[in-house]
Scaffold this motif. Structure first.
Motif, short mmCIF file in Angstrom:
data_model
loop_
_atom_site.label_atom_id
_atom_site.label_comp_id
_atom_site.label_asym_id
_atom_site.label_seq_id
_atom_site.Cartn_x
_atom_site.Cartn_y
_atom_site.Cartn_z
N UNK A 37 18.14 27.19 63.64
CA UNK A 37 18.56 26.37 62.49
C UNK A 37 19.87 25.65 62.73
N UNK A 38 20.50 25.92 63.86
CA UNK A 38 21.80 25.34 64.12
C UNK A 38 22.90 26.24 63.56
N UNK A 39 24.07 26.13 64.13
CA UNK A 39 25.16 27.01 63.75
C UNK A 39 26.45 26.23 63.84
N UNK A 40 27.20 26.26 62.77
CA UNK A 40 28.50 25.59 62.69
C UNK A 40 29.52 26.65 62.34
N UNK A 41 30.44 26.92 63.24
CA UNK A 41 31.41 28.00 63.05
C UNK A 41 32.76 27.53 62.52
N UNK A 42 33.00 26.24 62.52
CA UNK A 42 34.32 25.74 62.13
C UNK A 42 34.76 26.15 60.75
N UNK A 43 33.88 26.04 59.77
CA UNK A 43 34.23 26.41 58.40
C UNK A 43 34.55 27.89 58.28
N UNK A 44 33.75 28.73 58.94
CA UNK A 44 34.00 30.17 58.90
C UNK A 44 35.35 30.50 59.53
N UNK A 45 35.63 29.91 60.69
CA UNK A 45 36.89 30.21 61.39
C UNK A 45 38.10 29.74 60.58
N UNK A 46 38.01 28.55 60.02
CA UNK A 46 39.13 28.04 59.21
C UNK A 46 39.30 28.87 57.94
#
Length: 168
Positions: A37-46
């Protein structure tokens, strides 16, 4: 006495297999979902770094420093490592292949998530992984590790020439 039970008892091996399969399934489904599904970690890390402020921070300052100085600038690395790491840990545990290593690396990811201020199933997976690691070989006895242990004893490796110490 309990440690000996975990490490050597065949009934413990069966119980550990169910624990290992559960933990492996949790990791595999989490990783596979991120891969497909794709994974975006930037929001979680910030968001995790932002939890390091206030009277009762959920994230320790040293971890927020790591997130801000390394993880966030290299977010694309984490967006690749996390889904593949979760998937491979899951496969290792489900197959009983490199069981202790898979459980160890799963625990490291669980701790990273908890240090980032999340709870979810992470403490539960850490607890179950502790039993798997303490049990050692017995946790993978019903799996690839057990097969390699049983049939790998007869494997012969080619003789390697001896190295000689350099002459001065």
């Amino acid at each position: 006495m309990f440690v000996e039970f975990l490490r050597h008892n065949k009934y413990a091996s069966a119980i550990l297999t169910f624990l290992r399969l559960y933990v492996g399934y949790e990791w595999l489904t989490a990783g596979y979902g991120k891969l497909t599904a794709g994974f975006e970690a930037g929001g979680f890390l910030k968001g995790a770094a932002a939890k390091a402020v206030g009277d009762h921070p959920a994230v320790q300052a040293w971890w927020a420093d790591f997130l801000n100085s390394f993880a966030i600038p290299n977010v694309h690395l984490f967006e690749a490592l996390i889904p593949w790491g979760e998937t491979l840990v899951g496969l290792g545990l489900l197959l009983g292949c490199l069981t202790k290593s898979a459980a160890f690396f799963g625990m490291m990811m669980n701790f990273a998530f908890m240090l980032s201020g999340t709870t979810s199933t992470n403490p539960q997976l850490v607890l179950l992984s502790i039993f798997i690691i303490i049990a050692g070989h017995n946790a993978g006895r019903i799996g690839v590790d057990g097969l390699l242990h049983k049939y790998g004893k007869g494997l012969k490796f080619p003789h390697l020439p001896k190295r000689h110490a350099p002459q001065h």
